[in-house]
Design a protein around this motif. Structure first.
Motif, PDB file in Angstrom:
ATOM      1  N   PRO A  26       0.890  -1.122  -0.095  1.00  0.00           N
ATOM      2  CA  PRO A  26      -0.009   0.090   0.099  1.00  0.00           C
ATOM      3  C   PRO A  26       0.853   1.078   0.085  1.00  0.00           C
ATOM      4  O   PRO A  26       1.877   1.364   0.575  1.00  0.00           O
ATOM      5  CB  PRO A  26      -0.548  -0.036   1.332  1.00  0.00           C
ATOM      6  N   VAL A  27       0.359   2.174  -0.772  1.00  0.00           N
ATOM      7  CA  VAL A  27       1.411   3.417  -0.852  1.00  0.00           C
ATOM      8  C   VAL A  27       1.623   4.130   0.541  1.00  0.00           C
ATOM      9  O   VAL A  27       2.471   4.776   0.726  1.00  0.00           O
ATOM     10  CB  VAL A  27       1.046   4.394  -1.832  1.00  0.00           C
ATOM     11  N   HIS A  28       0.316   4.100   1.166  1.00  0.00           N
ATOM     12  CA  HIS A  28       0.417   4.842   2.549  1.00  0.00           C
ATOM     13  C   HIS A  28       1.725   4.283   3.346  1.00  0.00           C
ATOM     14  O   HIS A  28       2.367   4.775   4.219  1.00  0.00           O
ATOM     15  CB  HIS A  28      -0.900   4.813   3.312  1.00  0.00           C
ATOM     16  N   LYS A  29       1.757   3.052   3.270  1.00  0.00           N
ATOM     17  CA  LYS A  29       3.087   2.287   3.867  1.00  0.00           C
ATOM     18  C   LYS A  29       4.238   2.873   3.135  1.00  0.00           C
ATOM     19  O   LYS A  29       5.166   3.125   4.178  1.00  0.00           O
ATOM     20  CB  LYS A  29       2.747   0.860   3.919  1.00  0.00           C
ATOM     21  N   LEU A  30       4.562   2.866   1.769  1.00  0.00           N
ATOM     22  CA  LEU A  30       5.643   3.091   1.362  1.00  0.00           C
ATOM     23  C   LEU A  30       5.974   4.757   1.644  1.00  0.00           C
ATOM     24  O   LEU A  30       7.225   5.046   1.940  1.00  0.00           O
ATOM     25  CB  LEU A  30       5.381   3.224  -0.163  1.00  0.00           C
ATOM     26  N   LEU A  31       4.958   5.669   1.717  1.00  0.00           N
ATOM     27  CA  LEU A  31       5.310   6.970   2.332  1.00  0.00           C
ATOM     28  C   LEU A  31       5.358   7.335   3.573  1.00  0.00           C
ATOM     29  O   LEU A  31       6.222   8.260   3.941  1.00  0.00           O
ATOM     30  CB  LEU A  31       3.990   7.954   1.650  1.00  0.00           C
ATOM     31  N   GLY A  32       5.502   6.362   4.335  1.00  0.00           N
ATOM     32  CA  GLY A  32       5.598   6.589   5.947  1.00  0.00           C
ATOM     33  C   GLY A  32       4.860   5.883   6.951  1.00  0.00           C
ATOM     34  O   GLY A  32       5.384   5.406   8.020  1.00  0.00           O
ATOM     35  N   GLY A  33       3.455   5.315   6.671  1.00  0.00           N
ATOM     36  CA  GLY A  33       2.932   4.160   7.404  1.00  0.00           C
ATOM     37  C   GLY A  33       2.684   4.786   8.776  1.00  0.00           C
ATOM     38  O   GLY A  33       2.453   3.734   9.654  1.00  0.00           O
ATOM     39  N   TYR A  34       2.408   6.233   9.148  1.00  0.00           N
ATOM     40  CA  TYR A  34       2.198   6.288  10.330  1.00  0.00           C
ATOM     41  C   TYR A  34       0.826   5.915  11.046  1.00  0.00           C
ATOM     42  O   TYR A  34       0.869   5.224  12.063  1.00  0.00           O
ATOM     43  CB  TYR A  34       2.420   8.009  10.458  1.00  0.00           C
ATOM     44  N   ALA A  35      -0.060   6.292  10.154  1.00  0.00           N
ATOM     45  CA  ALA A  35      -1.570   6.034  10.718  1.00  0.00           C
ATOM     46  C   ALA A  35      -2.291   5.168   9.564  1.00  0.00           C
ATOM     47  O   ALA A  35      -1.875   5.104   8.471  1.00  0.00           O
ATOM     48  CB  ALA A  35      -2.301   6.954  11.098  1.00  0.00           C
ATOM     49  N   ASP A  36      -3.240   4.583   9.792  1.00  0.00           N
ATOM     50  CA  ASP A  36      -4.064   3.865   8.809  1.00  0.00           C
ATOM     51  C   ASP A  36      -5.449   4.733   8.510  1.00  0.00           C
ATOM     52  O   ASP A  36      -5.963   4.174   7.688  1.00  0.00           O
ATOM     53  CB  ASP A  36      -4.508   2.539   9.075  1.00  0.00           C
ATOM     54  N   GLY A  37      -5.637   5.981   8.945  1.00  0.00           N
ATOM     55  CA  GLY A  37      -6.569   6.852   8.427  1.00  0.00           C
ATOM     56  C   GLY A  37      -6.473   8.138   9.009  1.00  0.00           C
ATOM     57  O   GLY A  37      -5.409   8.451   9.439  1.00  0.00           O
ATOM     58  N   MET A  38      -7.275   9.080   8.577  1.00  0.00           N
ATOM     59  CA  MET A  38      -7.405  10.526   9.090  1.00  0.00           C
ATOM     60  C   MET A  38      -8.766  10.904   9.502  1.00  0.00           C
ATOM     61  O   MET A  38      -9.652  10.337   9.165  1.00  0.00           O
ATOM     62  CB  MET A  38      -6.956  11.312   7.864  1.00  0.00           C
ATOM     63  N   ARG A  39      -8.695  11.539  10.528  1.00  0.00           N
ATOM     64  CA  ARG A  39     -10.080  12.553  10.909  1.00  0.00           C
ATOM     65  C   ARG A  39     -10.226  13.507   9.845  1.00  0.00           C
ATOM     66  O   ARG A  39      -9.596  13.795   8.935  1.00  0.00           O
ATOM     67  CB  ARG A  39      -9.691  13.124  12.159  1.00  0.00           C
ATOM     68  N   VAL A  40     -11.670  13.386   9.554  1.00  0.00           N
ATOM     69  CA  VAL A  40     -12.162  14.393   8.552  1.00  0.00           C
ATOM     70  C   VAL A  40     -12.904  15.747   9.200  1.00  0.00           C
ATOM     71  O   VAL A  40     -13.413  15.584  10.038  1.00  0.00           O
ATOM     72  CB  VAL A  40     -13.423  13.725   7.836  1.00  0.00           C
ATOM     73  N   SER A  41     -12.242  16.612   8.116  1.00  0.00           N
ATOM     74  CA  SER A  41     -12.860  18.058   8.338  1.00  0.00           C
ATOM     75  C   SER A  41     -13.923  18.312   7.175  1.00  0.00           C
ATOM     76  O   SER A  41     -13.473  18.018   5.892  1.00  0.00           O
ATOM     77  CB  SER A  41     -11.585  18.998   8.170  1.00  0.00           C
ATOM     78  N   HIS A  42     -15.023  18.786   7.345  1.00  0.00           N
ATOM     79  CA  HIS A  42     -15.834  18.823   6.528  1.00  0.00           C
ATOM     80  C   HIS A  42     -15.941  20.556   6.120  1.00  0.00           C
ATOM     81  O   HIS A  42     -16.102  21.366   7.026  1.00  0.00           O
ATOM     82  CB  HIS A  42     -17.373  18.461   6.704  1.00  0.00           C
ATOM     83  N   MET A  43     -15.929  20.836   4.578  1.00  0.00           N
ATOM     84  CA  MET A  43     -15.934  22.098   4.014  1.00  0.00           C
ATOM     85  C   MET A  43     -17.598  22.557   3.788  1.00  0.00           C
ATOM     86  O   MET A  43     -18.080  21.995   3.168  1.00  0.00           O
ATOM     87  CB  MET A  43     -15.165  22.131   2.959  1.00  0.00           C
ATOM     88  N   LEU A  44     -17.758  23.954   4.726  1.00  0.00           N
ATOM     89  CA  LEU A  44     -19.008  24.161   4.194  1.00  0.00           C
ATOM     90  C   LEU A  44     -19.014  25.313   3.247  1.00  0.00           C
ATOM     91  O   LEU A  44     -18.373  26.601   3.624  1.00  0.00           O
ATOM     92  CB  LEU A  44     -19.560  24.815   5.629  1.00  0.00           C
ATOM     93  N   GLY A  45     -19.686  25.364   2.223  1.00  0.00           N
ATOM     94  CA  GLY A  45     -19.759  26.459   1.200  1.00  0.00           C
ATOM     95  C   GLY A  45     -20.839  27.450   1.634  1.00  0.00           C
ATOM     96  O   GLY A  45     -21.394  27.684   2.929  1.00  0.00           O
ATOM     97  N   PHE A  46     -20.808  28.604   0.770  1.00  0.00           N
ATOM     98  CA  PHE A  46     -21.572  29.649   0.962  1.00  0.00           C
ATOM     99  C   PHE A  46     -23.359  29.186   1.055  1.00  0.00           C
ATOM    100  O   PHE A  46     -23.667  28.585  -0.064  1.00  0.00           O
ATOM    101  CB  PHE A  46     -21.651  30.682  -0.028  1.00  0.00           C
ATOM    102  N   ARG A  47     -23.835  29.343   2.241  1.00  0.00           N
ATOM    103  CA  ARG A  47     -25.348  29.038   2.334  1.00  0.00           C
ATOM    104  C   ARG A  47     -25.784  29.994   3.460  1.00  0.00           C
ATOM    105  O   ARG A  47     -25.036  30.603   4.215  1.00  0.00           O
ATOM    106  CB  ARG A  47     -25.734  27.523   2.780  1.00  0.00           C
TER     107      ARG A  47
END
Ligand code: MUC
Ligand code: MG
Length: 367
Positions: A117-138
């Motif tokens: 897996p490329v995430h292992k080749l790049l560094g393999g620190y964690a297996d996922g990320m917390r998500v931030s959601h982007m809110l557009g103009f409303r």
């Protein structure tokens, strides 16, 4: 292993909810799917989102630069020779999104050829990320409903609010409604996409003081050098460079001249190789980074989580990984899932973006 053929396939998928922000709006994902084929039958995959209002690239320009400039020079190259590929592409100025996609597709091939897996080749620190959601103009009450839905349905507790509107009170009010409605446990930060002047941004920071904002991204054009530097010096929260810092050189210039003091990394415009150089610069200088979203599809978001999860510094903050949920469909065969506020990298050789060929046939625009 040698590169035999490169495809740049334009396609279009409508959004169910257009995303609006200070520098533009997106109603359809009019992107380019990049596929690099090797002589031993492997295929490296990446998605390319043109953002003419940010970088000047269009769907047609991406297809043309890949087909006419990159493909003839990269054909015959071993995908493991990434530095040679960087030099070849470096002979053409700009076109960072097209270059980024070629780089990601090469890493995909490297992972596939090694069975890792490329995430292992790049560094393999964690297996996922917390998500931030982007809110557009409303309108503010709709923003609050959207944020509450994301918290309940997906466990997301970090939100980036698109700002940069005039009168300034519109965005100040949106921040107030979100903070009051969501409570103190939710992280909120702003992205003005150059919509204000530096002095207007200063006024917004004054009027939102005490509302618990954690950062302000691209408040004004970076070319407003003196007043932006003054803003950075006076702000108590980090001022993040995004579209002003697509390359490592831009990052150095903006950080050293005081134009920003935090950096948004986007794999869509930097690929994994240049994103790694930018991350190294930032960690060396003690500067925070956020993994940003170039209004990415699931393929693009998977690339972001692959890089972001691989390194300690890039997974510290939540990554912007959820806007594909506003698309009516996607080319990824196995959909990305957000569970308990987290997206996982894929534990398969390469990046793990398998294409649904039926959907590609339906959405491609070149046949
Ligand atoms: C962002 O962070 O600015 C808007 C335009 C673009 O290129 O990316 C998005 C999100
Ligand atoms: Mg931004």
């Amino acid at each position: 292993m040698k590169i035999e053929r490169i495809e740049a396939i334009p396609y279009s998928i409508p959004y169910t909810h257009p995303l609006k922000f200070a520098s533009g709006e997106v109603h359809d994902a009019e992107h380019v799917l990049l596929r690099i084929h090797t002589d031993d039958g492997l295929v490296g995959i990446a998605d390319t989102p043109p953002r003419p209002y940010t970088y000047g690239e269009t769907q047609a320009s991406i297809v043309a630069v890949v087909r006419d400039l990159f493909a003839p020079q990269l054909t015959g190259l071993d995908p493991l020779d990434r530095e040679k590929a960087q030099r070849v592409m470096g002979r053409t100025v700009h076109n960072d999104t097209a270059k980024g996609a070629v780089d990601i597709a090469l890493w995909d091939l490297i992972g596939k050829s090694l069975g890792v897996p490329v995430h292992k080749l790049l560094g393999g620190y964690a297996d996922g990320m917390r998500v931030s959601h982007m809110l557009g103009f409303r309108p503010a009450h709709e923003l609050l409903e959207e944020a509450q839905r994301f918290r309940e349905q997906y466990g997301v507790t970090t939100f980036k609010l698109k700002t940069g509107r005039r009168p300034l009170g519109l965005d100040v009010e949106a921040v107030r409604v979100l903070r009051e409605g969501l409570g103190d446990d939710v992280e909120i930060y702003l992205d003005a996409n150059r919509g204000w002047t530096a002095n207007e941004a200063m006024e917004v920071l004054r009027r939102t003081e005490g509302m618990g904002l954690t950062a302000l991204e691209e408040p004004c054009d970076a070319s407003e050098a003196l007043s932006r530097r003054r803003l950075v010096q006076h702000s108590t929260i980090p001022i993040v460079g995004d579209e002003s810092v697509p390359t490592p050189g831009d990052v150095s210039r903006e950080l050293l001249s005081g134009g920003c003091n935090a950096i948004c990394i986007k794999t869509a415009r930097s690929g994994f190789t240049k994103a790694g150089e930018i991350l190294g610069l930032c960690t060396g200088l003690g500067v925070d980074v956020t993994m940003g979203n170039q209004i990415d599809t699931q393929i693009g978001s998977l690339a972001t989580v692959t890089f972001g999860a691989a390194h300690e510094a890039s997974q510290r903050r939540a990554g912007e990984l959820s806007n594909f949920l506003d698309m009516s469909d996607d080319l990824l065969a196995e959909p990305l899932e957000i569970r308990d506020g987290v997206i996982r990298a894929r534990e398969v050789p390469g990046v793990g973006a398998e294409i649904d060929e039926g959907k590609l046939a339906r959405f491609r625009q070149d046949s």
